[in-house]
Design a protein around this motif. Sequence first.
Motif, PDB file in Angstrom:
ATOM      1  N   ILE A  15       3.951  14.861  17.602  1.00  0.00           N
ATOM      2  CA  ILE A  15       2.137  14.583  18.190  1.00  0.00           C
ATOM      3  C   ILE A  15       1.438  15.960  18.619  1.00  0.00           C
ATOM      4  N   LYS A  16       2.157  16.254  19.723  1.00  0.00           N
ATOM      5  CA  LYS A  16       2.064  17.856  20.600  1.00  0.00           C
ATOM      6  C   LYS A  16       1.832  18.952  19.186  1.00  0.00           C
ATOM      7  N   ASP A  17       2.932  18.883  18.324  1.00  0.00           N
ATOM      8  CA  ASP A  17       2.490  19.689  16.919  1.00  0.00           C
ATOM      9  C   ASP A  17       1.200  19.138  16.475  1.00  0.00           C
ATOM     10  N   ALA A  18       1.751  18.279  15.810  1.00  0.00           N
ATOM     11  CA  ALA A  18       0.976  17.979  15.290  1.00  0.00           C
ATOM     12  C   ALA A  18      -0.667  18.225  15.510  1.00  0.00           C
ATOM     13  N   ILE A  19      -1.245  17.718  16.534  1.00  0.00           N
ATOM     14  CA  ILE A  19      -2.512  18.594  17.500  1.00  0.00           C
ATOM     15  C   ILE A  19      -2.874  19.904  17.268  1.00  0.00           C
ATOM     16  N   HIS A  20      -1.392  20.688  17.484  1.00  0.00           N
ATOM     17  CA  HIS A  20      -2.004  21.900  17.469  1.00  0.00           C
ATOM     18  C   HIS A  20      -2.612  22.617  15.940  1.00  0.00           C
ATOM     19  N   VAL A  21      -2.247  21.961  14.840  1.00  0.00           N
ATOM     20  CA  VAL A  21      -2.377  22.187  13.644  1.00  0.00           C
ATOM     21  C   VAL A  21      -3.629  21.898  12.945  1.00  0.00           C
ATOM     22  N   LEU A  22      -3.787  21.068  13.941  1.00  0.00           N
ATOM     23  CA  LEU A  22      -5.388  19.992  13.138  1.00  0.00           C
ATOM     24  C   LEU A  22      -6.848  21.048  13.631  1.00  0.00           C
ATOM     25  N   VAL A  24      -4.033  13.483  12.314  1.00  0.00           N
ATOM     26  CA  VAL A  24      -2.096  13.322  13.289  1.00  0.00           C
ATOM     27  C   VAL A  24      -0.829  12.548  12.576  1.00  0.00           C
ATOM     28  N   ARG A  25      -1.674  11.406  12.652  1.00  0.00           N
ATOM     29  CA  ARG A  25      -0.891  10.408  11.576  1.00  0.00           C
ATOM     30  C   ARG A  25      -0.199  10.724  10.822  1.00  0.00           C
ATOM     31  N   GLN A  26      -0.638  11.442   9.687  1.00  0.00           N
ATOM     32  CA  GLN A  26       0.153  11.952   8.295  1.00  0.00           C
ATOM     33  C   GLN A  26       0.759  13.110   8.387  1.00  0.00           C
ATOM     34  N   ILE A  27       0.280  14.022   9.806  1.00  0.00           N
ATOM     35  CA  ILE A  27       1.344  15.081   9.789  1.00  0.00           C
ATOM     36  C   ILE A  27       2.416  14.699  10.724  1.00  0.00           C
ATOM     37  N   VAL A  28       2.888  13.582  11.619  1.00  0.00           N
ATOM     38  CA  VAL A  28       4.247  13.384  12.432  1.00  0.00           C
ATOM     39  C   VAL A  28       4.681  13.058  11.419  1.00  0.00           C
ATOM     40  N   LYS A  29       4.170  11.294  10.277  1.00  0.00           N
ATOM     41  CA  LYS A  29       4.854  10.943   9.424  1.00  0.00           C
ATOM     42  C   LYS A  29       5.351  11.721   8.199  1.00  0.00           C
ATOM     43  N   GLN A  30       4.946  12.676   7.783  1.00  0.00           N
ATOM     44  CA  GLN A  30       5.289  13.946   7.157  1.00  0.00           C
ATOM     45  C   GLN A  30       6.529  14.718   7.091  1.00  0.00           C
ATOM     46  N   LYS A  31       6.018  15.054   9.192  1.00  0.00           N
ATOM     47  CA  LYS A  31       7.474  15.780   9.478  1.00  0.00           C
ATOM     48  C   LYS A  31       8.637  15.653   9.637  1.00  0.00           C
ATOM     49  N   GLY A  35      -6.723   1.390  21.754  1.00  0.00           N
ATOM     50  CA  GLY A  35      -5.677   0.147  21.416  1.00  0.00           C
ATOM     51  C   GLY A  35      -4.657   1.085  21.352  1.00  0.00           C
ATOM     52  N   ALA A  36      -3.959  -0.071  21.204  1.00  0.00           N
ATOM     53  CA  ALA A  36      -1.673   0.722  20.811  1.00  0.00           C
ATOM     54  C   ALA A  36      -1.887   1.182  19.048  1.00  0.00           C
ATOM     55  N   VAL A  37      -1.410   1.750  19.304  1.00  0.00           N
ATOM     56  CA  VAL A  37      -1.186   2.992  17.819  1.00  0.00           C
ATOM     57  C   VAL A  37       0.269   2.344  16.847  1.00  0.00           C
ATOM     58  N   ASP A  38      -0.419   2.091  15.730  1.00  0.00           N
ATOM     59  CA  ASP A  38       0.734   1.453  14.475  1.00  0.00           C
ATOM     60  C   ASP A  38       1.517   2.718  15.016  1.00  0.00           C
ATOM     61  N   GLU A  39       3.095   1.983  14.571  1.00  0.00           N
ATOM     62  CA  GLU A  39       3.930   3.273  15.006  1.00  0.00           C
ATOM     63  C   GLU A  39       4.810   3.312  13.915  1.00  0.00           C
ATOM     64  N   ASP A  40       3.926   2.176  12.401  1.00  0.00           N
ATOM     65  CA  ASP A  40       5.417   2.106  11.518  1.00  0.00           C
ATOM     66  C   ASP A  40       6.079   2.147  11.601  1.00  0.00           C
ATOM     67  N   SER A  41       7.504   2.719  10.761  1.00  0.00           N
ATOM     68  CA  SER A  41       8.398   2.831  11.107  1.00  0.00           C
ATOM     69  C   SER A  41       9.211   3.936  10.955  1.00  0.00           C
ATOM     70  N   PHE A  42       7.998   5.105  11.622  1.00  0.00           N
ATOM     71  CA  PHE A  42       8.812   6.669  12.119  1.00  0.00           C
ATOM     72  C   PHE A  42       8.697   6.489  13.796  1.00  0.00           C
ATOM     73  N   ALA A  43       9.765   7.152  14.044  1.00  0.00           N
ATOM     74  CA  ALA A  43       9.864   7.570  15.764  1.00  0.00           C
ATOM     75  C   ALA A  43       8.514   8.662  16.116  1.00  0.00           C
ATOM     76  N   TRP A  44       8.004   8.054  16.406  1.00  0.00           N
ATOM     77  CA  TRP A  44       6.774   8.708  17.404  1.00  0.00           C
ATOM     78  C   TRP A  44       7.356   9.907  18.319  1.00  0.00           C
ATOM     79  N   THR A  45       7.654  11.184  18.513  1.00  0.00           N
ATOM     80  CA  THR A  45       7.786  12.163  19.751  1.00  0.00           C
ATOM     81  C   THR A  45       6.503  12.707  20.152  1.00  0.00           C
ATOM     82  N   VAL A  46       6.586  13.106  22.087  1.00  0.00           N
ATOM     83  CA  VAL A  46       6.141  13.325  22.121  1.00  0.00           C
ATOM     84  C   VAL A  46       6.198  15.035  21.885  1.00  0.00           C
TER      85      VAL A  46
END
Length: 189
Positions: free
Chosen positions: A128-135, A178-185, A114-125
């Motif tokens: 997300i790619k960077d976050a996936i890469h460091v998993l 991925v959410r944690q990494i993107v939020k942290q960045k 389903g839909a991703v909870d975007e919270d209050s931060f901007a998700w950028t491609v």
Amino acid sequence: MQAFANNLNQTTITDHLVDRCKQGDVRAFRELYNAYSAAMYNICLRMTGNVADAEDTLQEAFMQIFKNIERLESASSVTAWIKRIVVNHCLSRLRKKKVYFEEVDNIDVEEDRGAVDEDSFAWTVAAIKDAIHVLPQGYRTVLNLYIFEEYSHKEIAVMLDISESTVKTQYMRAKDKVRQIVKQKNVIR
């Protein structure tokens, strides 16, 4: 109607191309490689996580494709057949590197597309790619197979020879990471 005509024309071209490959036509092999290599390279890069492994895996997969082209029963399934070979080569490479999949049993994890909870931060491609890469590789493999290659949890479990609950857990943990990494960045910037 035009889309159907284009699709029919593409199928005819593919049928002819596959027939030429089966006859040993080197130019046809090059055409087949040129038609599919970019998309398959992207799969390899997502799954292996680095350029050198992606290039080697792609090379090995296409060698197998060319060697076994006569086994392809229908040109209409050429894309799925090539993709399956490429994914299997990626998984073989990961097994050789002894990628760790945390085995978890009896955990009830709901499948969520389903839909991703975007919270209050901007998700950028890019983020997300960077976050996936460091998993960790195990998380990244399951996430890639599920989201990008669109395999079911059950199919992934069979491919990786792990339980379906482990696949679901790895997927959920990968998404959370991925959410944690993107939020942290986004907080750091």
